[in-house]
Write an enzyme that holds these catalytic residues in place. Structure first.
Site, short mmCIF file in Angstrom:
data_model
loop_
_atom_site.label_atom_id
_atom_site.label_comp_id
_atom_site.label_asym_id
_atom_site.label_seq_id
_atom_site.Cartn_x
_atom_site.Cartn_y
_atom_site.Cartn_z
N GLY A 38 1.61 -12.58 -6.02
CA GLY A 38 2.36 -12.57 -7.14
C GLY A 38 3.34 -13.96 -7.01
N ASP A 57 7.55 -5.19 1.06
CA ASP A 57 6.13 -4.82 1.06
C ASP A 57 5.88 -3.53 0.69
OD1 ASP A 57 3.43 -6.42 2.85
OD2 ASP A 57 3.72 -4.22 2.44
N VAL A 58 5.07 -3.20 0.05
CA VAL A 58 4.70 -1.82 -0.17
C VAL A 58 4.30 -0.70 1.05
CG1 VAL A 58 2.26 -1.93 -0.84
CG2 VAL A 58 3.59 -0.57 -2.35
N ASN A 104 2.74 5.47 0.92
CA ASN A 104 4.00 5.45 0.52
C ASN A 104 4.75 5.98 -0.83
OD1 ASN A 104 5.16 4.77 3.13
ND2 ASN A 104 5.15 2.71 2.56
N ARG A 111 8.89 13.23 -3.13
CA ARG A 111 10.37 13.24 -2.98
C ARG A 111 11.10 13.35 -4.12
NH1 ARG A 111 13.89 10.93 1.52
NH2 ARG A 111 12.42 11.45 2.90
N TYR A 150 -11.73 -4.66 -0.50
CA TYR A 150 -11.04 -4.32 -1.79
C TYR A 150 -11.71 -2.99 -2.22
CZ TYR A 150 -9.05 -4.89 -6.50
OH TYR A 150 -8.69 -4.86 -7.58
#
Ligand code: UDP
Length: 319
Positions: A38, A57-58, A104, A111, A150
């Site tokens: 990005g 970071d994800v 995550n 949640r 990927y």
């Protein structure tokens, strides 16, 4: 109160486009990106009263308890390198973004009872032997090659979505995105339309890999974004995988010729070795998208290419 939406990969091609779209609708947007592929320039100038950007970071475990994400209602999980050039240069990070990162996001959705759209890929079909590809086709993917990091990571991302849907009834929807384009792709992105248009405008050789008979179906970015938003909106899409792509197919050589003609370029079309495992044909069956989302692309390649050329001309200051 405005809708609170999280976009992962917000500084990417699709993420930044989606952020602008949702902000224009009045949403509160929180975007995260680790800036591997990005670019911060993609999100410069967004309205900071309704846009929160976090360089993150994800895969970070801190995400789950971060108070900024409290009461998030919608999550678009787009974070992942998507150009072969980028994901092959960072295979482990690509695997993590789509496995650890997807887990995550699913945890966060669980949640906060948020809805989640995960962007998988037409690469889930590998080098398909069924044509066009419906979602029910299980694919022909190689685990032992440069694209595997990927393809298989995205497939595992889908598995995680399936599990959260079945175990926790998380409102998750999966888009299998086919090739998407616009001038939002960086000139050095490496994907075919950004390469060809940039090369044509600069008068450089237009680099066709292989003999150019391999096919792709190109979807203009505004069509793809509309598809993703409908996927988020429709409850009927919960627990579903849906192809989002343009069903009109072109050979890569045809694309090169169209770009050359449209730009009036004097570039030469040159031929180079075909990358390993490059899929031979690719075209989505979009019956499911039509039925569940009422979606189909409306921008023909000719029109999308014209817009792309105009924008790249501005970016490159070539008139
Ligand atoms: N391609 C090409 N020249 C380029 C870049 C790509 O001929 O400069 C070909 C590539 O080999 C593939 C197709 O164009 O067959 C689409 O490639 P891209 O990297 O855009 O996406 P993919 O669909 O392969 O993920």
């Amino acid at each position: 109160m405005e809708k609170k939406v999280l976009i992962t990969g917000v500084a990417g091609f699709l993420g930044s486009h989606l952020a602008k779209d949702l902000l224009a609708e009045g949403c509160l947007v929180i975007g995260i990106d680790n800036l591997y592929s990005g670019k911060i320039t993609n999100i410069n100038g967004l309205p900071y009263d309704r846009f929160i950007y976090k360089e993150m970071d994800v895969c970070s475990q801190k995400l789950i308890t971060d108070p900024d994400f409290k009461n998030v209602q919608e999550i678009y999980h787009l974070a992942s390198p998507a150009s072969p050039k980028y994901y092959q240069a960072a295979p482990f990070e690509t695997i993590n973004a789509n496995t650890v990162g997807t887990k995550n996001m699913l945890e966060l959705a669980k949640r906060h009872q948020a809805k989640l759209v995960y962007t998988s890929t037409s690469e889930a079909y590998g080098d398909p032997e069924v044509h066009p590809q419906p979602e029910s086709y299980r694919g022909n993917v190689n685990t032992w090659g440069p694209r595997a990091c990927y393809d298989e990571a995205k497939r595992m991302g889908e598995v995680l979505c399936y599990l959260y849907f079945k175990e926790y009834q998380t409102k998750v929807k999966v888009a299998r995105l086919f090739n998407t384009y616009s001038a939002g792709l960086a000139n050095d992105d490496g994907r075919v339309i950004s390469n060809f248009v940039t090369q044509a405008l600069k008068g450089e050789d237009i680099t066709v890999y292989g003999n150019g008979t391999q096919t792709r179906s190109f979807c203009y970015v505004t069509d793809t974004i509309r598809g993703l938003k409908l996927l988020m909106e429709k409850d009927e899409a919960n627990g579903e995988i849906i192809n989002i792509g343009n069903p009109v197919e072109y050979s890569i050589l045809e694309l090169a010729e169209r770009v050359k003609k449209l730009t009036g370029s004097e570039s030469t079309i040159t031929f180079h070795p075909l990358p390993e495992d490059d899929p031979n044909v690719r075209r989505p069956d979009i019956q499911k998208a039509k039925k569940i989302l009422g979606w189909q692309p409306v921008t023909a390649l000719e029109d999308g290419l014209r817009l792309t050329v105009m924008e790249y001309q501005k970016k490159l200051s070539i008139y």
